[in-house]
Design a protein around this motif. Structure first.
Motif, PDB file in Angstrom:
ATOM      1  N   GLU A 143       0.814  -1.216   0.000  1.00  0.00           N
ATOM      2  CA  GLU A 143       0.000   0.000   0.000  1.00  0.00           C
ATOM      3  C   GLU A 143       0.847   1.265   0.000  1.00  0.00           C
ATOM      4  N   GLY A 144       2.162   1.117   0.141  1.00  0.00           N
ATOM      5  CA  GLY A 144       3.063   2.263   0.087  1.00  0.00           C
ATOM      6  C   GLY A 144       3.207   2.992   1.399  1.00  0.00           C
ATOM      7  N   LEU A 145       2.742   2.399   2.497  1.00  0.00           N
ATOM      8  CA  LEU A 145       2.852   3.064   3.799  1.00  0.00           C
ATOM      9  C   LEU A 145       4.278   3.022   4.336  1.00  0.00           C
ATOM     10  N   ILE A 146       4.995   1.952   4.026  1.00  0.00           N
ATOM     11  CA  ILE A 146       6.403   1.846   4.414  1.00  0.00           C
ATOM     12  C   ILE A 146       7.191   1.435   3.179  1.00  0.00           C
ATOM     13  N   PRO A 147       8.457   1.851   3.097  1.00  0.00           N
ATOM     14  CA  PRO A 147       9.243   1.497   1.907  1.00  0.00           C
ATOM     15  C   PRO A 147       9.529  -0.001   1.874  1.00  0.00           C
ATOM     16  N   GLY A 148       9.530  -0.574   0.688  1.00  0.00           N
ATOM     17  CA  GLY A 148       9.818  -1.993   0.517  1.00  0.00           C
ATOM     18  C   GLY A 148      11.311  -2.240   0.493  1.00  0.00           C
ATOM     19  N   ARG A 149      11.657  -3.516   0.519  1.00  0.00           N
ATOM     20  CA  ARG A 149      13.068  -3.879   0.435  1.00  0.00           C
ATOM     21  C   ARG A 149      13.606  -3.572  -0.951  1.00  0.00           C
ATOM     22  N   ALA A 150      14.849  -3.129  -1.006  1.00  0.00           N
ATOM     23  CA  ALA A 150      15.481  -2.868  -2.298  1.00  0.00           C
ATOM     24  C   ALA A 150      15.790  -4.194  -2.960  1.00  0.00           C
ATOM     25  N   ARG A 151      15.386  -4.325  -4.203  1.00  0.00           N
ATOM     26  CA  ARG A 151      15.618  -5.577  -4.926  1.00  0.00           C
ATOM     27  C   ARG A 151      17.009  -5.563  -5.541  1.00  0.00           C
ATOM     28  N   LYS A 152      17.613  -6.736  -5.623  1.00  0.00           N
ATOM     29  CA  LYS A 152      18.913  -6.853  -6.264  1.00  0.00           C
ATOM     30  C   LYS A 152      18.710  -6.745  -7.768  1.00  0.00           C
ATOM     31  N   SER A 153      19.542  -5.942  -8.405  1.00  0.00           N
ATOM     32  CA  SER A 153      19.410  -5.821  -9.854  1.00  0.00           C
ATOM     33  C   SER A 153      20.096  -7.008 -10.509  1.00  0.00           C
ATOM     34  N   GLN A 154      19.405  -7.610 -11.457  1.00  0.00           N
ATOM     35  CA  GLN A 154      19.940  -8.759 -12.162  1.00  0.00           C
ATOM     36  C   GLN A 154      20.365  -8.330 -13.554  1.00  0.00           C
TER      37      GLN A 154
END
Length: 84
Positions: free
Chosen positions: A65-76
């Protein structure tokens, strides 16, 4: 459960087997069955696991829902740039 061994690569097959067993919770089950667990301890453990699951679900929902920032994904690296 079936694991294919390709090109006699047993080490790779063992890694795949361990990963599948880990996902299915076999190691956790073996550890739990080593010693007797009192019913009161079992209830406390199961309640703690339920709380952990519910908090994880609430955290994921808040991230969606965008209330808290998500984990940064590793770029592949992209599969198109194989260098050919």
């Amino acid at each position: 459960m079936r694991i294919l061994v390709r090109d006699n690569n047993v080490d790779q097959a063992l890694r795949v087997l361990k990963k599948k067993l880990q996902r299915e919770g076999v190691f956790r089950e073996m550890k739990a069955r080593r010693a007797y667990e009192k019913p009161s301890e079992k209830r406390a453990r199961e309640k703690a696991e339920a709380v952990r699951r519910s908090r994880k679900a609430a955290r994921k929902m808040a991230q969606r829902e965008g209330l808290i920032p998500g984990r940064a994904r590793k770029s592949q690296p992209s599969k198109n740039n194989s260098g050919r």
